[in-house]
Design a protein around this motif. Sequence first.
Motif, PDB file in Angstrom:
ATOM      1  N   GLY A 282     -36.111 -34.161  50.641  1.00 22.73           N
ATOM      2  CA  GLY A 282     -35.349 -33.135  51.314  1.00 22.73           C
ATOM      3  C   GLY A 282     -33.913 -33.544  51.582  1.00 22.73           C
ATOM      4  O   GLY A 282     -33.133 -32.771  52.094  1.00 22.73           O
ATOM      5  N   ASP A 283     -33.548 -34.744  51.252  1.00 25.80           N
ATOM      6  CA  ASP A 283     -32.169 -35.180  51.434  1.00 25.80           C
ATOM      7  C   ASP A 283     -31.356 -34.637  50.272  1.00 25.80           C
ATOM      8  O   ASP A 283     -31.520 -35.057  49.140  1.00 25.80           O
ATOM      9  CB  ASP A 283     -32.100 -36.709  51.466  1.00 25.80           C
ATOM     10  CG  ASP A 283     -30.694 -37.210  51.715  1.00 25.80           C
ATOM     11  OD1 ASP A 283     -29.880 -36.411  52.220  1.00 25.80           O
ATOM     12  OD2 ASP A 283     -30.423 -38.382  51.424  1.00 25.80           O
ATOM     13  N   LYS A 284     -30.513 -33.689  50.559  1.00 26.41           N
ATOM     14  CA  LYS A 284     -29.766 -33.034  49.500  1.00 26.41           C
ATOM     15  C   LYS A 284     -28.360 -33.597  49.336  1.00 26.41           C
ATOM     16  O   LYS A 284     -27.549 -33.017  48.653  1.00 26.41           O
ATOM     17  CB  LYS A 284     -29.654 -31.529  49.784  1.00 26.41           C
ATOM     18  CG  LYS A 284     -30.985 -30.850  49.926  1.00 26.41           C
ATOM     19  CD  LYS A 284     -31.774 -30.880  48.659  1.00 26.41           C
ATOM     20  CE  LYS A 284     -33.057 -30.100  48.854  1.00 26.41           C
ATOM     21  NZ  LYS A 284     -34.036 -30.350  47.901  1.00 26.41           N
ATOM     22  N   GLY A 285     -28.058 -34.699  49.975  1.00 27.59           N
ATOM     23  CA  GLY A 285     -26.755 -35.348  49.807  1.00 27.59           C
ATOM     24  C   GLY A 285     -25.649 -34.572  50.480  1.00 27.59           C
ATOM     25  O   GLY A 285     -25.744 -34.254  51.663  1.00 27.59           O
ATOM     26  N   PRO A 286     -24.574 -34.225  49.758  1.00 26.67           N
ATOM     27  CA  PRO A 286     -23.408 -33.586  50.350  1.00 26.67           C
ATOM     28  C   PRO A 286     -23.694 -32.231  50.969  1.00 26.67           C
ATOM     29  O   PRO A 286     -23.008 -31.828  51.883  1.00 26.67           O
ATOM     30  CB  PRO A 286     -22.437 -33.432  49.175  1.00 26.67           C
ATOM     31  CG  PRO A 286     -22.918 -34.363  48.137  1.00 26.67           C
ATOM     32  CD  PRO A 286     -24.366 -34.548  48.366  1.00 26.67           C
ATOM     33  N   VAL A 287     -24.719 -31.526  50.518  1.00 27.71           N
ATOM     34  CA  VAL A 287     -25.008 -30.213  51.079  1.00 27.71           C
ATOM     35  C   VAL A 287     -25.404 -30.348  52.537  1.00 27.71           C
ATOM     36  O   VAL A 287     -24.976 -29.586  53.394  1.00 27.71           O
ATOM     37  CB  VAL A 287     -26.100 -29.497  50.258  1.00 27.71           C
ATOM     38  CG1 VAL A 287     -26.479 -28.187  50.892  1.00 27.71           C
ATOM     39  CG2 VAL A 287     -25.631 -29.312  48.832  1.00 27.71           C
TER      40      VAL A 287
ATOM     41  N   LEU B 187     -18.052 -21.681  47.614  1.00 24.31           N
ATOM     42  CA  LEU B 187     -18.598 -20.408  47.129  1.00 24.31           C
ATOM     43  C   LEU B 187     -18.243 -20.163  45.667  1.00 24.31           C
ATOM     44  O   LEU B 187     -19.054 -19.614  44.911  1.00 24.31           O
ATOM     45  CB  LEU B 187     -18.094 -19.253  48.001  1.00 24.31           C
ATOM     46  CG  LEU B 187     -18.666 -19.205  49.419  1.00 24.31           C
ATOM     47  CD1 LEU B 187     -18.009 -18.085  50.211  1.00 24.31           C
ATOM     48  CD2 LEU B 187     -20.162 -19.044  49.387  1.00 24.31           C
ATOM     49  N   ASP B 188     -17.054 -20.571  45.258  1.00 25.64           N
ATOM     50  CA  ASP B 188     -16.676 -20.421  43.849  1.00 25.64           C
ATOM     51  C   ASP B 188     -17.564 -21.268  42.950  1.00 25.64           C
ATOM     52  O   ASP B 188     -17.972 -20.855  41.872  1.00 25.64           O
ATOM     53  CB  ASP B 188     -15.210 -20.797  43.638  1.00 25.64           C
ATOM     54  CG  ASP B 188     -14.270 -19.747  44.210  1.00 25.64           C
ATOM     55  OD1 ASP B 188     -14.716 -18.596  44.398  1.00 25.64           O
ATOM     56  OD2 ASP B 188     -13.083 -20.090  44.448  1.00 25.64           O
ATOM     57  N   HIS B 189     -17.861 -22.472  43.403  1.00 19.50           N
ATOM     58  CA  HIS B 189     -18.682 -23.378  42.588  1.00 19.50           C
ATOM     59  C   HIS B 189     -20.176 -23.074  42.683  1.00 19.50           C
ATOM     60  O   HIS B 189     -20.961 -23.563  41.877  1.00 19.50           O
ATOM     61  CB  HIS B 189     -18.427 -24.827  42.983  1.00 19.50           C
ATOM     62  CG  HIS B 189     -17.063 -25.318  42.611  1.00 19.50           C
ATOM     63  ND1 HIS B 189     -16.648 -25.429  41.314  1.00 19.50           N
ATOM     64  CD2 HIS B 189     -16.009 -25.703  43.372  1.00 19.50           C
ATOM     65  CE1 HIS B 189     -15.405 -25.872  41.273  1.00 19.50           C
ATOM     66  NE2 HIS B 189     -14.981 -26.050  42.526  1.00 19.50           N
ATOM     67  N   SER B 190     -20.581 -22.295  43.658  1.00 24.03           N
ATOM     68  CA  SER B 190     -22.006 -22.008  43.807  1.00 24.03           C
ATOM     69  C   SER B 190     -22.502 -20.975  42.809  1.00 24.03           C
ATOM     70  O   SER B 190     -23.698 -20.853  42.590  1.00 24.03           O
ATOM     71  CB  SER B 190     -22.292 -21.495  45.218  1.00 24.03           C
ATOM     72  OG  SER B 190     -21.717 -20.209  45.396  1.00 24.03           O
TER      73      SER B 190
ATOM     74  N   TYR C 138     -23.802 -10.263  46.886  1.00 30.87           N
ATOM     75  CA  TYR C 138     -25.111  -9.848  47.386  1.00 30.87           C
ATOM     76  C   TYR C 138     -26.014 -11.056  47.649  1.00 30.87           C
ATOM     77  O   TYR C 138     -26.736 -11.102  48.646  1.00 30.87           O
ATOM     78  CB  TYR C 138     -25.769  -8.874  46.406  1.00 30.87           C
ATOM     79  CG  TYR C 138     -27.066  -8.302  46.937  1.00 30.87           C
ATOM     80  CD1 TYR C 138     -27.043  -7.339  47.947  1.00 30.87           C
ATOM     81  CD2 TYR C 138     -28.287  -8.738  46.456  1.00 30.87           C
ATOM     82  CE1 TYR C 138     -28.210  -6.824  48.449  1.00 30.87           C
ATOM     83  CE2 TYR C 138     -29.465  -8.227  46.958  1.00 30.87           C
ATOM     84  CZ  TYR C 138     -29.423  -7.268  47.960  1.00 30.87           C
ATOM     85  OH  TYR C 138     -30.592  -6.773  48.461  1.00 30.87           O
ATOM     86  N   ALA C 139     -25.976 -12.059  46.765  1.00 30.04           N
ATOM     87  CA  ALA C 139     -26.787 -13.262  46.957  1.00 30.04           C
ATOM     88  C   ALA C 139     -26.333 -14.014  48.200  1.00 30.04           C
ATOM     89  O   ALA C 139     -27.159 -14.539  48.955  1.00 30.04           O
ATOM     90  CB  ALA C 139     -26.703 -14.154  45.730  1.00 30.04           C
ATOM     91  N   ILE C 140     -25.029 -14.050  48.438  1.00 31.14           N
ATOM     92  CA  ILE C 140     -24.518 -14.717  49.645  1.00 31.14           C
ATOM     93  C   ILE C 140     -24.973 -13.940  50.881  1.00 31.14           C
ATOM     94  O   ILE C 140     -25.392 -14.536  51.883  1.00 31.14           O
ATOM     95  CB  ILE C 140     -22.980 -14.813  49.584  1.00 31.14           C
ATOM     96  CG1 ILE C 140     -22.565 -15.761  48.456  1.00 31.14           C
ATOM     97  CG2 ILE C 140     -22.413 -15.308  50.909  1.00 31.14           C
ATOM     98  CD1 ILE C 140     -21.082 -15.759  48.177  1.00 31.14           C
ATOM     99  N   TYR C 141     -24.902 -12.613  50.815  1.00 30.14           N
ATOM    100  CA  TYR C 141     -25.357 -11.781  51.930  1.00 30.14           C
ATOM    101  C   TYR C 141     -26.835 -12.034  52.234  1.00 30.14           C
ATOM    102  O   TYR C 141     -27.226 -12.200  53.392  1.00 30.14           O
ATOM    103  CB  TYR C 141     -25.121 -10.297  51.610  1.00 30.14           C
ATOM    104  CG  TYR C 141     -25.748  -9.362  52.605  1.00 30.14           C
ATOM    105  CD1 TYR C 141     -25.184  -9.190  53.864  1.00 30.14           C
ATOM    106  CD2 TYR C 141     -26.916  -8.671  52.298  1.00 30.14           C
ATOM    107  CE1 TYR C 141     -25.767  -8.341  54.789  1.00 30.14           C
ATOM    108  CE2 TYR C 141     -27.500  -7.830  53.218  1.00 30.14           C
ATOM    109  CZ  TYR C 141     -26.940  -7.671  54.470  1.00 30.14           C
ATOM    110  OH  TYR C 141     -27.511  -6.841  55.376  1.00 30.14           O
ATOM    111  N   GLU C 142     -27.676 -12.078  51.204  1.00 30.82           N
ATOM    112  CA  GLU C 142     -29.108 -12.356  51.405  1.00 30.82           C
ATOM    113  C   GLU C 142     -29.319 -13.718  52.032  1.00 30.82           C
ATOM    114  O   GLU C 142     -30.134 -13.881  52.930  1.00 30.82           O
ATOM    115  CB  GLU C 142     -29.857 -12.284  50.072  1.00 30.82           C
ATOM    116  CG  GLU C 142     -30.156 -10.909  49.602  1.00 30.82           C
ATOM    117  CD  GLU C 142     -31.008 -10.941  48.340  1.00 30.82           C
ATOM    118  OE1 GLU C 142     -31.046 -11.980  47.655  1.00 30.82           O
ATOM    119  OE2 GLU C 142     -31.630  -9.923  48.051  1.00 30.82           O
ATOM    120  N   TYR C 143     -28.586 -14.706  51.549  1.00 29.44           N
ATOM    121  CA  TYR C 143     -28.725 -16.062  52.084  1.00 29.44           C
ATOM    122  C   TYR C 143     -28.338 -16.088  53.559  1.00 29.44           C
ATOM    123  O   TYR C 143     -29.033 -16.673  54.378  1.00 29.44           O
ATOM    124  CB  TYR C 143     -27.873 -17.039  51.279  1.00 29.44           C
ATOM    125  CG  TYR C 143     -27.868 -18.431  51.863  1.00 29.44           C
ATOM    126  CD1 TYR C 143     -28.986 -19.252  51.727  1.00 29.44           C
ATOM    127  CD2 TYR C 143     -26.768 -18.921  52.564  1.00 29.44           C
ATOM    128  CE1 TYR C 143     -29.003 -20.515  52.267  1.00 29.44           C
ATOM    129  CE2 TYR C 143     -26.773 -20.180  53.104  1.00 29.44           C
ATOM    130  CZ  TYR C 143     -27.897 -20.981  52.964  1.00 29.44           C
ATOM    131  OH  TYR C 143     -27.915 -22.233  53.498  1.00 29.44           O
TER     132      TYR C 143
END
Length: 127
Positions: free
Chosen positions: A80-85, A105-108, A113-118
Amino acid sequence: MKEEDEIRMKCGNENKFTVPEGYFDNLTKEIMNKLPEKEEIIEEEMTVPMWQRVKPWIYMAAMFAGMLFSIRVMIDLTSGDKGPVNTVTNMDNDQVTDEYIETILDHSMMDDYAIYEYLTDAENNYN
C-alpha cells in the motif's frame, strides 16, 4: 462353430508335438555349462571433488534466497505504500500550490468527469 468343427475334423485333437524323454531334467545344467565364465569387475574407488558434493546445497540455498527476495519484493509492492502519491496526501493544504495540482492533473490523464467522481467518492468516504 462350424469352422472350428471342420478344422478339428481335418487336423484332429491330438497333440503333434513331442519332447524327448528326460529333456527338462538336464536342461538347466546344460545351459549353465554353455554360458561363458563371469569376469570379475574390479571397482575403483572414485574420489568425488568437494564442489560436486557441495553444489546441490549451494543451488538449493540460491533458490531459497531468490524466493525470499521475490516474496519480499511482492510484499513491498502490495503493502500500500505508493511512494510520492502518499506524500502528496500527507502534505498540508498550504504546501500544495495550484501549479503543482495542475501539473499532477495533467499527468494523471483523467478527464473532468473522472476527477469529479474521484473527489465525490473521497468526500463520501471521509464523512
